[in-house]
Design an enzyme around this catalytic site. Structure first.
Site, PDB file in Angstrom:
ATOM      1  CG  HIS A  75      26.384  49.869   8.449  1.00 14.50           C
ATOM      2  ND1 HIS A  75      27.055  49.527   7.701  1.00 14.50           N
ATOM      3  CD2 HIS A  75      25.171  49.208   7.922  1.00 14.50           C
ATOM      4  CE1 HIS A  75      26.999  48.696   6.690  1.00 14.50           C
ATOM      5  NE2 HIS A  75      25.398  48.590   6.644  1.00 14.50           N
ATOM      6  CD  GLU A 116      30.430  49.879   7.221  1.00 12.56           C
ATOM      7  OE1 GLU A 116      30.223  49.813   6.051  1.00 12.56           O
ATOM      8  OE2 GLU A 116      29.690  49.965   8.240  1.00 12.56           O
TER       9      GLU A 116
END
Lengths: 376, 291
Positions: free
Chosen positions: B248, B210
């Site tokens: 995150h 990601e």
């Protein structure tokens, strides 16, 4: 979390890093009062958390009290990238001979803080890195007490400093590192670090970002938060402990898990749509969080359809369904909702949602395709 | 075979008496994981989750049960300390599920683990599972199936999504590791890839990345130069704006680096197939395995 320059300079002073004399003010009268205590020229700097204020005309030099008043008046209330300027910093302008750069970040690959210095200060470090990477010295600091004296000397020789300046440099390097560690910063930057015409080193700008995960142990830092510059929906989400980022599209998204949430947004784009937000209801999502998430998304007036994508592992699908039903009772909205629920207790959840206007879809690709169709 | 954890892994649960520890402890035992002890300071002497003994310290737990791994469900403020305690007690595998550990504390855990040769997985991760053998973490066990695909991912639910695709498509997994979504994690793609390369049972690897950092790019270079087994990737966050943390702590495009576009471009240059959608991974894997 980000703070303003004037706040960062206050922290610099606590750590012994020299900064120009001056003060933050919120109106032209106070600006004049502060300026009269200083030696002209003074610099008036807009205090906003977005970059590019110089180019937007938010930093100006004033040579007299009268000019200070005029410029402070012009800058206060100015719009910089959608942010209204409410505070300015009035400071004695340094007589600049050279502009250097010094900054610390975490090097994720090396798992260490890295101190970067450059003789080419005054511009973005990314810009220097792109155009003239040889003008940046990177030193990893392996010890909580660091940087070592030899590292400070290394930096000094790299910057071409003389002996007196080398001694001053220690204040900057050690002070910046100490505050980085003690305040749990994620970035601490002096740009420019100015050498004045008389050979003094001074921090003419200051930037500190903090590790959000460590704010719980720094109430003094949390107290510096300026909510007025936050996106109102993002601020509301933060108070509700929902991970939310506001975007410009028209398809609202509610997903469990950050990676899946990003992948869902990407799928919407893949099928020709535009996501209105990133929203992760988290691992242990309860029905109240789903209700709050729907409240946030429906408060965004651009949203024309909603996609809910839940992979029930730990999150139970029936609880998500309950949250949606509760939201229908509490909120008044007429937006179509496409829903994809899979995993733990999915049959139960689907039964609960029967008879509602929700549009169930079996896979995330199907769901994304469908929601894009609905807004076309 | 599998990597890092198997049916012989003897696990301690740190934070076993808390809500998370109880819930996931039960699920792990149901899956077949050998949970030999729990640690909660102040609660030593109890039995919990049937007959799992609780100890005050990790050292006591290790001495009494010969445990060799630990999983941490301790709240963020105490999780780094829990990890340091597990490393100090000589455990060889420490899995940190907890989200929200300050970066500087994790840095300390990272270097302590390096010095003592401990493998740390996480934090902010779903854990590690070797299907049919052991499950250490919070992932739903039933979506996995024993097989020959290694999975490494920075995400939780996105990994479940992809694992379910694999299982439904007839591709079982050797080991699935959630390495975690924080800026500093104990095990990176670069650490896990060589383990899969040398695991005789693994035939191909799925890497789920990601935005944020440059780990995927470095992994791409490693794969290109050192791996004989095919790797298929997926990168989340093409629509993520710069400067914003996407859930995150590590998922942020900073100063122009860490974009999904750049990661996909670099992986492509190294000849690694990157799926545009999660539901294309199975097909890409199958064609890579046929070559």
């Amino acid at each position: 979390m980000k703070i303003h320059e004037y706040q960062a300079k206050e922290i610099f002073r606590q750590y012994g890093i020299p900064t120009p004399k001056g003060a933050m003010v919120t109106n032209p009268d106070e600006a004049v009062k502060v300026a009269k205590e200083l030696t002209f020229p003074v610099v008036i700097k807009a205090q906003v958390l977005v970059g590019g204020r110089g180019k937007a005309g938010g930093v100006k030099l004033a040579n007299s009290p009268q000019e200070t008043r005029e410029l402070a008046d012009a800058i206060l209330g100015m719009d910089i990238k959608g942010i209204r300027v409410k505070k300015v910093l009035v400071e004695e302008a340094a007589k600049i001979k050279e502009e250097l750069y010094m900054g610390i970040i975490i090097d994720r690959a090396e798992k260490l803080p890295v101190m970067m210095t450059s003789p080419a200060g005054g511009v973005d470090i990314e810009e220097i890195a792109r155009t003239t990477p040889e003008k940046i010295l990177k030193l990893h600091i392996k010890h909580h007490l660091g940087p070592y004296d030899f590292q400070v000397r290394q930096i000094g020789y790299f910057l071409g400093l003389d002996k007196a300046q080398m001694n001053q440099l220690g204040l900057f390097a050690r002070g910046l590192y100490r505050l980085f560690i003690e305040k749990d910063a994620s970035l601490a930057e002096i740009n420019p670090l100015v050498i004045t015409e008389t050979g003094e080193l001074i921090a003419c700008d200051a930037k500190i970002n903090f590790d959000d995960n460590a704010l719980y142990r720094h109430p003094e830092v949390e107290a510096l938060r300026d909510e007025s510059e936050e996106d109102p929906l993002e601020a509301e989400a933060r108070r509700k402990r929902i991970n939310y980022v506001h975007l410009s599209g028209n398809i609202g998204c509610i997903v469990n898990g950050a990676g899946l949430a990003m992948a869902t947004m990407d799928l919407i784009k893949h099928f020709g749509g535009a996501p209105a937000n990133f929203l992760d209801i988290g691992g242990g999502a309860r029905s109240e969080q789903v209700t709050e998430a729907l409240r946030l998304i429906t408060a965004d007036k651009n949203v024309r359809a909603i996609l809910i994508n839940i992979f029930g592992g730990i999150v139970r699908c029936d609880r998500v369904a309950q949250g949606i039903l509760d939201a229908f009772k509490q909120l008044d909205f007429k937006l179509p909702i496409v829903i994809r629920l899979t995993g733990t207790n999915e049959e139960e959840a689907h039964k609960m949602l029967e008879g509602t206007e929700l549009i169930p879809m079996p896979t995330m690709s199907d769901a994304a395709r469908k929601v894009v169709e609905l807004v076309k | 075979m599998s990597i890092l954890a198997d049916e012989n892994t003897r696990l301690i649960i740190q934070g076993i008496t808390g809500t998370e520890g109880q819930f996931h402890g039960q699920k792990m035992i149901e899956y077949g994981t050998k949970v030999v002890a729990g640690v909660t300071p102040g609660k030593g002497g109890q039995l919990t989750l049937g007959n799992v003994p609780v100890f005050n310290t990790v050292r006591e737990a290790v001495e009494a049960t010969d445990a060799n791994a630990s999983v941490i469900y301790v709240p963020a403020r105490f999780a780094a300390d829990a990890a340091l305690e597990a490393i100090d007690a000589g455990l060889k595998l420490v899995v940190i599920i907890t989200e929200g550990i300050p970066t500087l504390e994790m840095m300390n855990v990272y270097w302590s683990a390096k010095h003592s040769g401990t493998v740390v997985i996480g934090p902010n991760c779903p854990g590690i599972i070797s299907p049919g053998k052991t499950k250490i973490g919070i992932m739903p066990g039933h979506i996995h199936k024993p097989g020959k695909i290694g999975v490494i991912s920075r995400s939780g639910t996105l990994t479940y999504e992809i694992v379910k695709e694999l299982t439904d498509g007839g591709l079982g997994q050797s080991t699935c590791i959630g390495i975690g979504g924080d800026p500093i994690v104990g095990t990176t793609f670069l650490d896990a890839l060589p383990l899969f390369e040398s695991d005789p049972e693994t035939e191909a690897v799925v890497m789920i990345g990601e935005i944020g950092g440059t780990e995927e790019e470095r992994a791409g270079e490693y794969i290109h130069n050192n791996m004989s087994k095919p790797v298929v990737a997926f990168i989340a966050g093409l629509t993520a704006p710069p400067g914003k943390r996407m859930g995150h702590a590590g998922a942020i495009i900073d100063g122009g680096t860490g974009t999904a576009q750049e990661k996909i471009r670099v992986l492509g240059e190294y000849g690694i197939p990157v799926a545009e959608r999660p539901d294309q991974i199975c097909t890409l894997l199958k064609s890579a395995l046929e070559k």
